[in-house]
Design a protein around this motif. Structure first.
Motif, PDB file in Angstrom:
ATOM      1  N   ARG A 136       0.812  -1.351  -0.143  1.00 46.67           N
ATOM      2  CA  ARG A 136      -0.028  -0.047   0.090  1.00 46.67           C
ATOM      3  C   ARG A 136       0.877   1.414   0.030  1.00 46.67           C
ATOM      4  N   GLU A 137       2.045   1.317   0.556  1.00 48.49           N
ATOM      5  CA  GLU A 137       2.948   2.292   0.378  1.00 48.49           C
ATOM      6  C   GLU A 137       3.887   2.374  -0.583  1.00 48.49           C
TER       7      GLU A 137
ATOM      8  N   ARG B  92      25.141   1.237  -7.241  1.00 49.49           N
ATOM      9  CA  ARG B  92      24.760   0.340  -6.287  1.00 49.49           C
ATOM     10  C   ARG B  92      23.139  -0.073  -6.378  1.00 49.49           C
ATOM     11  N   CYS B  93      22.476  -1.106  -6.241  1.00 47.89           N
ATOM     12  CA  CYS B  93      21.333  -1.673  -6.512  1.00 47.89           C
ATOM     13  C   CYS B  93      20.285  -0.565  -5.505  1.00 47.89           C
ATOM     14  N   SER B  94      19.216  -0.227  -6.275  1.00 47.45           N
ATOM     15  CA  SER B  94      18.279   0.711  -5.595  1.00 47.45           C
ATOM     16  C   SER B  94      17.421  -0.340  -4.886  1.00 47.45           C
ATOM     17  N   GLY B  95      17.219  -1.452  -5.418  1.00 42.56           N
ATOM     18  CA  GLY B  95      16.387  -2.186  -4.618  1.00 42.56           C
ATOM     19  C   GLY B  95      14.993  -2.557  -5.245  1.00 42.56           C
ATOM     20  N   HIS B  96      14.982  -1.647  -6.315  1.00 44.34           N
ATOM     21  CA  HIS B  96      13.222  -1.571  -6.654  1.00 44.34           C
ATOM     22  C   HIS B  96      13.151  -2.951  -7.731  1.00 44.34           C
ATOM     23  N   ALA B  97      13.902  -3.290  -8.718  1.00 40.22           N
ATOM     24  CA  ALA B  97      14.033  -4.615  -9.358  1.00 40.22           C
ATOM     25  C   ALA B  97      12.628  -4.628 -10.239  1.00 40.22           C
TER      26      ALA B  97
ATOM     27  N   LYS C 118       5.831  -5.384  -4.552  1.00 34.17           N
ATOM     28  CA  LYS C 118       5.102  -6.625  -4.027  1.00 34.17           C
ATOM     29  C   LYS C 118       5.046  -6.566  -2.216  1.00 34.17           C
ATOM     30  N   LYS C 119       3.950  -6.580  -1.695  1.00 34.15           N
ATOM     31  CA  LYS C 119       3.699  -6.537  -0.334  1.00 34.15           C
ATOM     32  C   LYS C 119       4.935  -7.340   0.676  1.00 34.15           C
ATOM     33  N   PRO C 120       5.246  -8.847   0.050  1.00 41.36           N
ATOM     34  CA  PRO C 120       6.470  -9.480   0.995  1.00 41.36           C
ATOM     35  C   PRO C 120       7.493  -8.799   0.784  1.00 41.36           C
ATOM     36  N   TYR C 121       8.100  -7.923  -0.387  1.00 44.66           N
ATOM     37  CA  TYR C 121       9.245  -7.461  -0.467  1.00 44.66           C
ATOM     38  C   TYR C 121       9.483  -6.081  -0.787  1.00 44.66           C
ATOM     39  N   HIS C 122       8.498  -5.084  -0.247  1.00 42.62           N
ATOM     40  CA  HIS C 122       8.738  -4.066  -0.546  1.00 42.62           C
ATOM     41  C   HIS C 122       9.753  -3.181   0.696  1.00 42.62           C
TER      42      HIS C 122
ATOM     43  N   HIS D 162      12.173   6.590  -9.298  1.00 38.15           N
ATOM     44  CA  HIS D 162      11.133   6.958  -8.389  1.00 38.15           C
ATOM     45  C   HIS D 162      11.170   6.361  -7.018  1.00 38.15           C
ATOM     46  N   HIS D 163      11.632   5.045  -7.056  1.00 45.52           N
ATOM     47  CA  HIS D 163      12.125   4.219  -5.958  1.00 45.52           C
ATOM     48  C   HIS D 163      13.094   4.895  -4.714  1.00 45.52           C
ATOM     49  N   ILE D 164      14.221   5.596  -5.603  1.00 45.15           N
ATOM     50  CA  ILE D 164      15.146   6.593  -4.493  1.00 45.15           C
ATOM     51  C   ILE D 164      14.454   7.652  -4.133  1.00 45.15           C
ATOM     52  N   ALA D 165      13.488   8.166  -4.844  1.00 41.25           N
ATOM     53  CA  ALA D 165      12.979   9.584  -4.119  1.00 41.25           C
ATOM     54  C   ALA D 165      11.978   9.175  -3.192  1.00 41.25           C
ATOM     55  N   GLN D 166      11.338   7.916  -3.192  1.00 42.33           N
ATOM     56  CA  GLN D 166      10.720   7.719  -2.053  1.00 42.33           C
ATOM     57  C   GLN D 166      11.356   7.332  -0.808  1.00 42.33           C
TER      58      GLN D 166
END
Length: 454
Positions: A171-172, A374-379, A385-389, A425-429
């Motif tokens: 949700r976030e 380095r990896c941002s983690g978004h992938a 996804k809920k289990p991985y966010h 966008h993931h980095i900004a968040q």
């Protein structure tokens, strides 16, 4: 493991993926290879900081009955597989035991094999299959009333809670909005021009627009067109296209990857035969045509032809610069730029071309560059996804901090940027979550357009 532990000092060699062979889907054989690879990884542990697969594996080993891989339950191997998002960094940047080393360790493609087995067994949830169907949920882009309604609803807490329950989307997590007008509807080709002296790079471009640019951020595509026009490089949009197949690849749905390949490659091969450079703005899409499809279909001559014609935009622009054909009449300063190199850009073996371009701009106008590798983690879909966010946010934490780095005067960046729009966008968040100042987010192509004053 017995035998020498000296690592390979040669460039990594990729082997074709034998996914058409029925033995590829032999789960027992796959688990035997997983055990062999996990044992080598456990003895090395160099890749522990890359993603969550390796900490998951090492925790399973350390908490097992023997402290070795043989003490890990086979059913727990899936926990490692599920954390792998096939970024390829372990293979291309860290592992000393990849081919041509005698141990022949290919972690990502063994993960792919396990994912393909899981998919073929029908154990991938329908919601994951839907999230990977970018052409399906992108079909509503460009329909004004639908776009406005969907985008507005997706910003509300009740809808995000419903999406979390139905689709497993956290949700976030940041989610891309649909574009009011698709890129392919609002762009057209430019005219031809005579061959210039010294023109060794292809002097005409075919643009594979990608799902994301077409359905979500068409502005990135228009920035590319402006840069090409300014440099008098004629271009066309690829006549028709489907998703490159990377989201299906990450699920292990290789039959769907083949269907996408059958739709795209014959079209792209025609452009390759006619001498076009084919440009794809999204690194994952470019990598799909440059590496993964050629390894899945090694005997398809058209796939190999497309591979040779496919370029990252900045790889192409810097090649034009080496030929003395890129205009460097930059007019507008960019200020302080924090630039992130995405994983699927790093593993293309092209060097740091976007960084080179930004430094080239900096010789003409003011650009103070901070590069983060380095990896941002978004992938892809992993980070939403809920289990991985939350895991994705943890993986990206060092990037978020580095992107917000301040200089001696206490000033942070004016702009943050990444070739991967999703990572940006993931980095900004992530920076917002870390209570760091969040500068303006702009794609590198947007920065180049700005620097040209277009």
């Amino acid at each position: 493991m017995s035998g020498p532990r000296e690592g390979n000092l040669e460039a990594p060699t990729r082997h074709a993926v034998d996914w058409k062979n029925p033995a590829f889907y032999d789960e027992q054989a796959c688990f035997k290879e997983l055990e062999r690879i996990f044992d080598i990884c456990h003895g090395c542990r160099r890749c522990v900081s890359l993603c969550q697969s390796f900490p998951t594996l090492f925790d399973l080993v350390d908490e097992g009955t023997t402290g070795e891989v043989d003490g890990v339950k086979k059913e727990d191997y899936w926990k490692v597989v599920d954390q792998c998002y096939l970024c390829d960094l372990c293979y291309m940047t860290k592992c000393p035991y990849v081919p041509p080393h005698e141990w022949n360790l290919d972690f990502p493609h063994t993960m792919l094999r396990a994912k393909a087995i899981k998919f073929r067994k029908g154990e991938v949830p329908a919601r994951d299959r839907f999230l990977a169907s970018t052409d399906v949920h992108g079909q509503f882009a460009g329909i004004p009333i639908v776009v406005q309604a969907v985008n507005a609803l997706n910003r509300t807490a009740p809808v995000r809670r419903a999406m979390e329950a139905a689709l497993g989307v956290h949700r976030e997590a940041w989610m891309p909005e649909l574009a009011a007008r698709r890129f392919r509807w609002s762009a057209s080709g430019s005219g031809d021009h005579p061959v210039k002296d010294g023109e060794r790079t292809p002097g005409k471009v075919a643009i594979f627009s990608t799902c994301y640019v077409n359905y979500n951020e068409p502005g990135i595509g228009h920035d590319l067109l402006k840069v090409l026009e300014h440099n008098e490089i004629p271009y066309v949009l690829v006549e028709k296209e489907k998703c490159c197949g990377m989201p299906k690849f990450e699920l292990g749905d290789l039959d769907a990857v083949e269907r996408h390949k059958q739709a795209n490659v014959p079209v792209l091969a025609r452009y390759a035969k006619e001498g076009f450079a084919i440009l794809s703005v999204i690194p994952s899409c470019t990598l799909m045509f440059k590496q993964e499809l050629p390894l899945l279909f090694p005997d398809d001559s058209d796939v190999q032809r497309v591979k040779e014609a496919m370029w990252d935009p900045f790889e192409y622009l810097m090649a034009r610069h080496r030929d003395g054909l890129l205009k460097t009449d930059f007019r507008q300063a960019l200020g302080r730029v924090s630039y992130h190199i995405p994983c699927h850009g790093r593993v293309q073996n092209i060097g740091r071309k976007t960084e080179e371009m930004l430094k080239l701009i900096g010789t003409k106008v003011d650009v103070q560059l901070n590069t983060v590798e380095r990896c941002s983690g978004h992938a892809g879909t992993y980070g939403v996804k809920k289990p991985y966010h939350e895991v994705a946010m943890k993986i990206g934490r060092p990037v978020f901090k580095a992107m917000g780095k301040t200089d001696g005067d206490g000033r942070g960046p004016d702009v943050i940027s990444s070739d991967c729009a999703l990572a940006g966008h993931h980095i900004a968040q992530g920076m917002q979550r870390q209570q760091l100042p969040v500068p303006e987010l702009k794609h590198p192509l947007s920065l180049v357009r700005t620097a040209y004053g277009l």
